[in-house]
Design a protein around this motif. Structure first.
Motif, PDB file in Angstrom:
ATOM      1  N   GLN A   1     -35.984  -2.533  74.217  1.00 12.62           N
ATOM      2  CA  GLN A   1     -36.792  -1.584  73.451  1.00 12.62           C
ATOM      3  C   GLN A   1     -37.951  -2.299  72.769  1.00 12.62           C
ATOM      4  OE1 GLN A   1     -36.087   1.831  73.201  1.00 12.62           O
ATOM      5  NE2 GLN A   1     -37.933   2.186  71.981  1.00 12.62           N
ATOM      6  N   ALA A   2     -37.682  -3.476  72.207  1.00 13.84           N
ATOM      7  CA  ALA A   2     -38.725  -4.243  71.523  1.00 13.84           C
ATOM      8  C   ALA A   2     -39.802  -4.712  72.487  1.00 13.84           C
ATOM      9  CB  ALA A   2     -38.104  -5.443  70.806  1.00 13.84           C
ATOM     10  N   ARG A   3     -39.473  -4.813  73.770  1.00 14.60           N
ATOM     11  CA  ARG A   3     -40.459  -5.226  74.775  1.00 14.60           C
ATOM     12  C   ARG A   3     -41.243  -4.054  75.343  1.00 14.60           C
ATOM     13  NH1 ARG A   3     -39.714 -10.305  77.819  1.00 14.60           N
ATOM     14  NH2 ARG A   3     -38.632 -11.734  76.422  1.00 14.60           N
ATOM     15  N   GLY A   4     -41.076  -2.879  74.757  1.00 14.47           N
ATOM     16  CA  GLY A   4     -41.901  -1.744  75.148  1.00 14.47           C
ATOM     17  C   GLY A   4     -41.258  -0.753  76.085  1.00 14.47           C
ATOM     18  N   HIS A   5     -40.004  -0.983  76.458  1.00 20.24           N
ATOM     19  CA  HIS A   5     -39.312  -0.047  77.331  1.00 20.24           C
ATOM     20  C   HIS A   5     -38.676   1.071  76.510  1.00 20.24           C
ATOM     21  CE1 HIS A   5     -39.814  -2.820  80.690  1.00 20.24           C
ATOM     22  NE2 HIS A   5     -39.325  -3.785  79.933  1.00 20.24           N
ATOM     23  N   ARG A   6     -38.341   2.165  77.174  1.00 20.63           N
ATOM     24  CA  ARG A   6     -37.551   3.206  76.535  1.00 20.63           C
ATOM     25  C   ARG A   6     -36.102   2.966  76.897  1.00 20.63           C
ATOM     26  NH1 ARG A   6     -36.566   7.718  74.059  1.00 20.63           N
ATOM     27  NH2 ARG A   6     -35.261   9.362  74.916  1.00 20.63           N
ATOM     28  N   VAL A   7     -35.238   2.921  75.885  1.00 21.29           N
ATOM     29  CA  VAL A   7     -33.835   2.613  76.105  1.00 21.29           C
ATOM     30  C   VAL A   7     -32.977   3.721  75.520  1.00 21.29           C
ATOM     31  CG1 VAL A   7     -31.973   0.964  75.708  1.00 21.29           C
ATOM     32  CG2 VAL A   7     -34.311   0.131  76.033  1.00 21.29           C
ATOM     33  N   VAL A   8     -32.065   4.227  76.345  1.00 22.27           N
ATOM     34  CA  VAL A   8     -31.110   5.252  75.933  1.00 22.27           C
ATOM     35  C   VAL A   8     -29.707   4.710  76.187  1.00 22.27           C
ATOM     36  CG1 VAL A   8     -30.300   7.621  76.274  1.00 22.27           C
ATOM     37  CG2 VAL A   8     -32.737   7.077  76.563  1.00 22.27           C
TER      38      VAL A   8
ATOM     39  N   SER B   1     -21.719   5.586  86.857  1.00 16.95           N
ATOM     40  CA  SER B   1     -23.119   5.377  87.245  1.00 16.95           C
ATOM     41  C   SER B   1     -23.339   5.675  88.721  1.00 16.95           C
ATOM     42  CB  SER B   1     -23.557   3.945  86.927  1.00 16.95           C
ATOM     43  OG  SER B   1     -22.958   3.008  87.815  1.00 16.95           O
ATOM     44  N   VAL B   2     -22.341   5.358  89.565  1.00 14.83           N
ATOM     45  CA  VAL B   2     -22.444   5.639  90.999  1.00 14.83           C
ATOM     46  C   VAL B   2     -22.320   7.136  91.258  1.00 14.83           C
ATOM     47  CG1 VAL B   2     -21.233   5.363  93.192  1.00 14.83           C
ATOM     48  CG2 VAL B   2     -21.703   3.373  91.772  1.00 14.83           C
ATOM     49  N   LEU B   3     -21.470   7.812  90.489  1.00 18.57           N
ATOM     50  CA  LEU B   3     -21.259   9.242  90.707  1.00 18.57           C
ATOM     51  C   LEU B   3     -22.511  10.063  90.398  1.00 18.57           C
ATOM     52  CD1 LEU B   3     -17.643   9.689  89.274  1.00 18.57           C
ATOM     53  CD2 LEU B   3     -18.354   9.326  91.651  1.00 18.57           C
ATOM     54  N   VAL B   4     -23.345   9.588  89.470  1.00 20.40           N
ATOM     55  CA  VAL B   4     -24.562  10.350  89.138  1.00 20.40           C
ATOM     56  C   VAL B   4     -25.775   9.870  89.934  1.00 20.40           C
ATOM     57  CG1 VAL B   4     -23.753  10.877  86.812  1.00 20.40           C
ATOM     58  CG2 VAL B   4     -25.172   8.853  87.180  1.00 20.40           C
ATOM     59  N   ARG B   5     -25.560   8.901  90.804  1.00 20.87           N
ATOM     60  CA  ARG B   5     -26.689   8.364  91.564  1.00 20.87           C
ATOM     61  C   ARG B   5     -27.463   9.426  92.351  1.00 20.87           C
ATOM     62  NH1 ARG B   5     -27.061   2.710  94.653  1.00 20.87           N
ATOM     63  NH2 ARG B   5     -29.261   2.875  95.189  1.00 20.87           N
ATOM     64  N   PRO B   6     -26.798  10.383  93.002  1.00 21.23           N
ATOM     65  CA  PRO B   6     -27.571  11.378  93.757  1.00 21.23           C
ATOM     66  C   PRO B   6     -28.535  12.184  92.903  1.00 21.23           C
ATOM     67  CG  PRO B   6     -25.257  11.427  94.395  1.00 21.23           C
ATOM     68  CD  PRO B   6     -25.347  10.562  93.181  1.00 21.23           C
ATOM     69  N   LEU B   7     -28.298  12.223  91.586  1.00 24.35           N
ATOM     70  CA  LEU B   7     -29.179  12.980  90.696  1.00 24.35           C
ATOM     71  C   LEU B   7     -30.298  12.126  90.129  1.00 24.35           C
ATOM     72  CD1 LEU B   7     -26.321  14.743  88.725  1.00 24.35           C
ATOM     73  CD2 LEU B   7     -27.666  15.700  90.606  1.00 24.35           C
TER      74      LEU B   7
ATOM     75  N   THR C   1     -37.659   3.231  81.800  1.00 27.84           N
ATOM     76  CA  THR C   1     -36.592   3.857  81.027  1.00 27.84           C
ATOM     77  C   THR C   1     -35.258   3.311  81.520  1.00 27.84           C
ATOM     78  OG1 THR C   1     -37.834   5.897  80.632  1.00 27.84           O
ATOM     79  CG2 THR C   1     -35.433   6.012  80.440  1.00 27.84           C
ATOM     80  N   PHE C   2     -34.500   2.730  80.590  1.00 29.88           N
ATOM     81  CA  PHE C   2     -33.183   2.187  80.884  1.00 29.88           C
ATOM     82  C   PHE C   2     -32.137   3.104  80.271  1.00 29.88           C
ATOM     83  CE2 PHE C   2     -35.975  -1.421  81.187  1.00 29.88           C
ATOM     84  CZ  PHE C   2     -35.426  -2.245  82.154  1.00 29.88           C
ATOM     85  N   LEU C   3     -31.180   3.529  81.073  1.00 29.17           N
ATOM     86  CA  LEU C   3     -30.056   4.316  80.585  1.00 29.17           C
ATOM     87  C   LEU C   3     -28.791   3.480  80.706  1.00 29.17           C
ATOM     88  CD1 LEU C   3     -28.622   6.896  79.637  1.00 29.17           C
ATOM     89  CD2 LEU C   3     -28.587   7.657  82.031  1.00 29.17           C
ATOM     90  N   PHE C   4     -28.211   3.130  79.557  1.00 26.22           N
ATOM     91  CA  PHE C   4     -26.966   2.379  79.530  1.00 26.22           C
ATOM     92  C   PHE C   4     -25.801   3.349  79.352  1.00 26.22           C
ATOM     93  CE2 PHE C   4     -30.040  -0.851  78.362  1.00 26.22           C
ATOM     94  CZ  PHE C   4     -29.572  -1.983  79.023  1.00 26.22           C
ATOM     95  N   LEU C   5     -24.739   3.115  80.095  1.00 24.31           N
ATOM     96  CA  LEU C   5     -23.523   3.923  79.978  1.00 24.31           C
ATOM     97  C   LEU C   5     -22.414   3.053  79.421  1.00 24.31           C
ATOM     98  CD1 LEU C   5     -23.523   5.834  83.407  1.00 24.31           C
ATOM     99  CD2 LEU C   5     -24.470   6.584  81.217  1.00 24.31           C
TER     100      LEU C   5
ATOM    101  N   VAL D   1     -29.517  12.695  82.545  1.00 21.06           N
ATOM    102  CA  VAL D   1     -30.164  11.981  83.646  1.00 21.06           C
ATOM    103  C   VAL D   1     -31.384  12.745  84.130  1.00 21.06           C
ATOM    104  CG1 VAL D   1     -29.882  11.246  86.046  1.00 21.06           C
ATOM    105  CG2 VAL D   1     -28.073  10.773  84.367  1.00 21.06           C
ATOM    106  N   ARG D   2     -31.253  14.052  84.264  1.00 20.85           N
ATOM    107  CA  ARG D   2     -32.393  14.854  84.726  1.00 20.85           C
ATOM    108  C   ARG D   2     -33.536  14.844  83.715  1.00 20.85           C
ATOM    109  NH1 ARG D   2     -28.824  19.899  87.195  1.00 20.85           N
ATOM    110  NH2 ARG D   2     -28.691  19.064  89.338  1.00 20.85           N
ATOM    111  N   ARG D   3     -33.196  14.820  82.441  1.00 20.03           N
ATOM    112  CA  ARG D   3     -34.223  14.843  81.395  1.00 20.03           C
ATOM    113  C   ARG D   3     -34.940  13.489  81.271  1.00 20.03           C
ATOM    114  NH1 ARG D   3     -31.130  16.199  77.566  1.00 20.03           N
ATOM    115  NH2 ARG D   3     -30.863  14.234  76.454  1.00 20.03           N
TER     116      ARG D   3
END
Length: 373
Positions: free
Chosen positions: A29-36, A98-104, A4-8, A79-81
């Motif tokens: 996504q076309a290669r089978g990953h989940r992308v948000v 992205s760094v600020l949410v790293r602990p989660l 799962t890739f999360l782009f910000l 991020v949690r979901r």
């Protein structure tokens, strides 16, 4: 392995970085990953390009620059979901977030995307300078930093980014979308009342100090002296104040009668095909010029300033001049107008297909992010 890739991103408005994010998201996504793709501000024009791709677009509904509480609450929930394996920021502020949410997001790879080189930060607002300095200080907390140009990588390392985490992956040009199309050339020229034998040069870039529009306008004033059938177009938009400055300058230089301000356009393939020559007049900040790569994929010759990786991109097939030199730029444009031929157009396209195709971008990105710590 499916990840799962999360782009910000700040938004998916029209822009080079945003277009590359869309291309990469669709490819993964076309290669089978989940992308948000999570946008701070929703409703961007390029969100439509992700429709039907399977990529999930989330609007974090950031109400304004200082509206943070609800925004972070929604991001933390996302991020949690999703529990992403990779959180990938694009540009300084999303990188910082992205760094600020790293602990989660324990175990997630934090990837940064940097797109510019040799920035003149004095040309921008104080908040932009603060964001750049903050990103530099926090860059050591990123696992992977991806620059889209060698010049951009060197610049950021010089400014304080960690060299051992810096990687270069050039932009990917969609050569199925950007291709020679004679009928589109004729359509655009009719729309703009440009004769088949008029010489049309274009600058396709947002109205921004880094793009060097004043240099282009001064070069155009010189060029018209020896090219009586020269016409020009600037495609892109910017702030009303800067747009006004450029319109005033074009009138003062006496080129308003041969110049069209086309604003922001989505039919860039047709525009590249309508041109006899594309000019990139950037004076600083350029990393990898999408407009140059896209124009070459359409078979259009290019003249560029030696900023970022533009010289590397055009190679021996284009003309390269120093930045901030309208006389040299005018001479190169005059020379470039004589370059266009069927053979030259084919070579331009072959270069982009071989070195900068979309598949190469996706393959390189997937391999790097999959192997990152």
């Amino acid at each position: 392995m499916r990840r799962t890739f999360l782009f910000l991103a700040r938004s998916l408005g029209v822009g080079g970085a945003e277009r590359q994010l869309v291309v990469l998201a669709k490819g993964l996504q076309a290669r089978g990953h989940r992308v948000v793709v999570a946008c701070f501000y929703g409703g961007g024009t390029l969100e439509g390009d992700l429709a039907g791709s399977g990529v999930t677009v989330v609007d974090l509904k950031k109400g304004g620059r200082w509206n943070a509480f609800g925004f972070y609450r929604r991001l933390i929930s996302l991020v949690r979901r999703e529990k992403p394996a990779v959180i990938h920021g694009y540009l300084p502020v999303p990188n910082i977030v992205s760094v600020l949410v790293r602990p989660l997001a324990r175990g997630a790879t934090i990837a940064w995307g940097v797109r510019a080189s040799d920035m003149d930060l004095s040309q921008y607002e104080a908040i932009d300078r603060v964001a750049f300095r903050a990103a530099t200080a926090l860059s050591r907390f990123a696992d992977v930093i991806v620059a889209n140009s060698w010049s951009g990588a060197d610049y950021h390392v010089h400014e304080g980014y960690p060299r051992d985490r810096m990687h270069v992956i050039p932009n990917g040009i969609d050569t199925d979308r950007f291709r020679p199309e004679p009928s589109a050339r004729a359509t655009i020229r009719r729309e703009w009342d440009i004769a088949p034998d008029d010489e049309l040069v274009g600058l396709v870039a947002r109205l921004d100090p880094m793009k060097g529009h004043p240099v282009f306008l001064r070069a155009l004033a010189i060029l018209r002296e020896d090219h009586p059938r020269i016409r020009a177009v600037c495609v892109g938009d910017g702030t009303a104040s800067y747009r006004g400055e450029l319109h005033t300058l074009s009138a003062a230089l006496g080129v308003s009668d041969i110049l069209r301000w086309a604003g922001s356009r989505q039919d860039t393939r047709a525009i590249y095909n309508a041109l006899d020559l594309l000019c990139s007049s950037s004076v600083f900040g350029e990393g990898f010029s999408n407009s140059v790569g896209e124009a070459m994929a359409c078979g259009t010759p290019c003249v560029v300033t030696d900023v970022g990786d533009s010289a590397r991109l055009v190679g021996s097939l284009g003309r390269v001049v120093p930045p901030n030199d309208p006389v040299a730029l005018a001479a190169a444009m005059s020379d470039g107008l004589r370059m266009r031929s069927a053979a030259h157009s084919l070579e331009c396209r072959r270069l982009v297909e071989a070195e900068y195709g979309v598949e190469r971008l996706i393959e390189r990105s997937e391999a790097l992010l999959a192997s990152a710590p």
